[in-house]
Design an enzyme around this catalytic site. Structure first.
Site, short mmCIF file in Angstrom:
data_model
loop_
_atom_site.label_atom_id
_atom_site.label_comp_id
_atom_site.label_asym_id
_atom_site.label_seq_id
_atom_site.Cartn_x
_atom_site.Cartn_y
_atom_site.Cartn_z
N ARG A 236 -33.49 52.26 31.74
CA ARG A 236 -33.77 51.61 30.46
C ARG A 236 -32.63 51.74 29.45
O ARG A 236 -32.66 51.13 28.39
CB ARG A 236 -35.08 52.17 29.88
CG ARG A 236 -36.31 51.61 30.57
CD ARG A 236 -37.58 52.27 30.09
NE ARG A 236 -37.73 53.62 30.63
CZ ARG A 236 -38.62 54.50 30.19
NH1 ARG A 236 -39.41 54.20 29.19
NH2 ARG A 236 -38.69 55.71 30.74
N GLY B 183 -31.82 61.33 37.50
CA GLY B 183 -32.20 59.93 37.34
C GLY B 183 -31.07 59.08 36.78
O GLY B 183 -30.13 59.57 36.17
N LYS C 266 -27.72 58.11 32.25
CA LYS C 266 -28.27 58.46 30.93
C LYS C 266 -27.74 59.78 30.37
O LYS C 266 -27.29 59.83 29.22
CB LYS C 266 -29.80 58.50 31.03
CG LYS C 266 -30.48 58.93 29.76
CD LYS C 266 -31.94 58.55 29.72
CE LYS C 266 -32.79 59.35 30.67
NZ LYS C 266 -34.21 58.96 30.62
N ASP D 52 -32.73 64.78 29.41
CA ASP D 52 -32.82 63.70 28.42
C ASP D 52 -33.63 64.11 27.19
O ASP D 52 -34.10 63.25 26.45
CB ASP D 52 -33.37 62.41 29.06
CG ASP D 52 -34.81 62.56 29.55
OD1 ASP D 52 -35.32 63.69 29.61
OD2 ASP D 52 -35.41 61.52 29.89
N LEU E 30 -33.21 69.02 34.74
CA LEU E 30 -33.43 67.82 35.57
C LEU E 30 -32.58 66.66 35.04
O LEU E 30 -32.75 66.25 33.89
CB LEU E 30 -34.90 67.43 35.55
CG LEU E 30 -35.89 68.54 35.92
CD1 LEU E 30 -37.31 67.98 35.98
CD2 LEU E 30 -35.51 69.19 37.24
N ALA E 31 -31.69 66.17 35.88
CA ALA E 31 -30.75 65.15 35.39
C ALA E 31 -30.26 64.23 36.50
O ALA E 31 -29.14 63.75 36.48
CB ALA E 31 -29.56 65.84 34.73
N TYR F 2 6.85 52.82 8.32
CA TYR F 2 6.57 53.26 9.69
C TYR F 2 7.58 54.32 10.09
O TYR F 2 8.79 54.09 10.10
CB TYR F 2 6.64 52.09 10.69
CG TYR F 2 6.55 52.58 12.12
CD1 TYR F 2 5.43 53.32 12.54
CD2 TYR F 2 7.57 52.36 13.05
CE1 TYR F 2 5.34 53.81 13.83
CE2 TYR F 2 7.48 52.85 14.34
CZ TYR F 2 6.37 53.58 14.73
OH TYR F 2 6.28 54.08 15.99
#
Ligand code: UD1
Ligand code: CA
Length: 467
Positions: A19, A15, A26, A111, A12-13, A377
């Site tokens: 927050r 959302g 997220k 999550d 489930l991903a 360099y």
């Protein structure tokens, strides 16, 4: 003996993860180089699942883009949940991808990134043994925060999950929580989901709760709760504070694995090794090192404090001295780099070379035994074997419009504070006098000097006194 049951997984991903307060969804936030959803999907595959269906919504293209680039992409499917109406609704959105012939369906949250493949496998094995319709991972924690609470009956069997928002004060006191990790008999899932979706989202958050699956399973006498050994691995990530905590757990696991493979970490709590890194035996890593991307470090090499490496290949017995910064660089066996060296993309350092302090290298090959010890360099250059590049040498590779190459021959000696104005070449065993600005090619075994002659004025200090 029966063959082990087949398992498909839903992650489930969909959302947004409000927050996190981020432009980025997220589950795309990385933990040690890999997006959270990647940790979850890979754990599922490592545990032995054949197919993984990710439920995506917000920033679907970005997540799908990342998944598509994986070597295991052919085992992945994506279901769309355009409106996020709850975790049961998310599983519902994946229903047409579910194979009804597969015995079990695992459901994981994108999550919850630290439930590793071995632990998932242990959970699945115990769940299958229990013959329950639905099994779930639980943990007893000091601070149950806003996790769903596990309500057990008098005989100790799991009866329901009550979400924090819906819980009475009494239920909120329960310290056993729902990890959001389930194994469900596929035939039971289909029926139970329909029941949840038909019941309406009648709860404090007006969401379709996947957690209602548990009460439905309990009614038919078939719920199994599996308490995880280490509650830290099932911590969900909702804020950046959680993200840092989860990173801590991942870091610990990765570093412990490398230590068991023969790598010394002087202080593993201060050393970060991303998931794509490979370390050989007897590598020693000092505190405050960050190894990122697809970096490899060969046997017996030492990486001192403050070094940051990204996508770099380090050979055996290399000494990376403090505060060196390497990106897409190669360093071959036995070379010493730094302290405070900067190896930019295309740096290719041969065997037994020395690249000293405050030396910057870009798109440059140093052949075996070449040295650039101090304040130099080297860009778009080739330095032959055994050549010595003196302190303060600069390849002037850019004229404001184009980049040009510098060629330094085998065993050449470049005096200190030399400017090599590219395109230019210095022949093999040729010498350049200190302080020269070299614009013309130097043949093999020649000496080039290009600077003002010294003028000496005797008694200059006393000149006024003589008037
Ligand atoms: C959920 C559980 C809770 C558990 C916790 C563990 C429910 C109702 N609650 O709460 O019991 O303790 O996980 O971490 O399941 N998602 C979707 N579509 C949606 C809603 C969520 O894909 O419509 C995804 C989210 O992107 C996230 C995961 O599901 O990756 C969990 O959702 P989240 O809203 O974080 O649930 P929690 O409130 O943490
Ligand atoms: Ca969550």
């Amino acid at each position: 003996m029966t063959s082990s049951p087949s398992i498909q997984t839903i992650v489930l991903a969909a959302g947004l993860g409000t927050r996190m307060r981020s432009e980025t969804i997220k589950v795309l936030h990385p933990i040690l180089g890999k997006p959270m959803i990647g940790h979850v999907v890979e754990a599922a595959l490592e545990s032995g699942c054949q197919r993984v269906i990710s439920v995506l919504g917000h920033q679907r293209e970005d997540v799908e883009g990342w998944l598509d680039e994986r070597s295991y992409a052919d085992q992945l499917h994506v279901a769309e949940q355009s409106e996020q109406l709850g975790t049961a609704h998310a599983v519902w959105a994946a229903r047409q991808f579910l194979d009804s012939q597969t015995d079990y369906t695992a459901i994981l949250c994108g999550d919850v990134p630290n439930m590793d493949g071995a632990r998932l496998r242990a959970f699945f094995d115990a769940a299958v043994d229990s013959e329950a319709l639905v099994s779930l991972v639980t943990a007893v924690v000091d601070d149950p925060a806003k996790y769903g609470r596990i309500v057990r009956g008098e005989a100790g069997s799991v009866e329901a999950i009550v979400e924090y928002a819906d819980a009475s004060d009494e239920v909120r006191k329960i310290s056993e929580i729902n990890a959001g990790i389930y194994l469900v008999r596929t035939d039971f899932l289909a029926n139970a989901l329909s029941t949840i979706m038909e019941s309406g989202a009648d709860n404090a958050q007006s969401e379709y709760y996947l957690t209602d699956l548990i009460a439905l399973g309990a009614r038919e006498g078939g719920v199994f709760g599996w308490a995880v050994d280490d509650p830290a691995v099932i911590q969900g990530v909702n804020t950046r504070v959680d993200l840092a905590r989860a990173t801590d757990v991942t870091r610990r696991r990765i570093n412990e694995e490398w230590m068991l493979q023969g790598v010394t970490f002087i202080d593993p709590t201060q050393t970060y090794v991303e998931t794509g890194v490979e370390l050989a035996r007897d590598v020693v890593i000092y505190p405050g090192v960050y190894l990122g991307g697809e970096t490899t470090v060969g046997e017996g090499s030492i990486v001192e404090s403050g070094c940051v490496l990204k996508d770099s290949a380090i050979g055996a017995d290399v000494h990376l001295k403090a505060n060196s910064y390497l990106t897409q660089a190669r360093v071959d066996d036995g070379s010493a780099i730094g302290p405070c060296a900067h190896l930019r993309p295309g740096s290719d350092i041969g065997k037994g070379c020395k690249v000293g302090n405050f030396v910057e290298v870009k798109k440059t090959r140093l052949d075996d035994g070449a040295k650039a010890g101090h304040l130099t360099y080297l860009g778009d250059a080739h330095v032959g074997p055994g050549a010595n590049v003196g302190a303060g040498t600069i390849t002037c590779n850019y004229d404001g419009e184009t980049k040009s190459r510098t060629e330094i021959g085998a065993e050449a000696f470049i005096g200190s504070n030399t400017a090599l104005v590219a395109p230019v070449s210095v022949g093999r065993q040729a010498y350049v006098g200190a302080g020269s600005v070299i614009t013309d090619d130097l043949p093999d075994r020649s000496l080039g000097v290009a600077r003002g002659r010294q003028r000496t004025i005797e008694d200059w200090v006393d000149r006024d006194d003589e008037e």
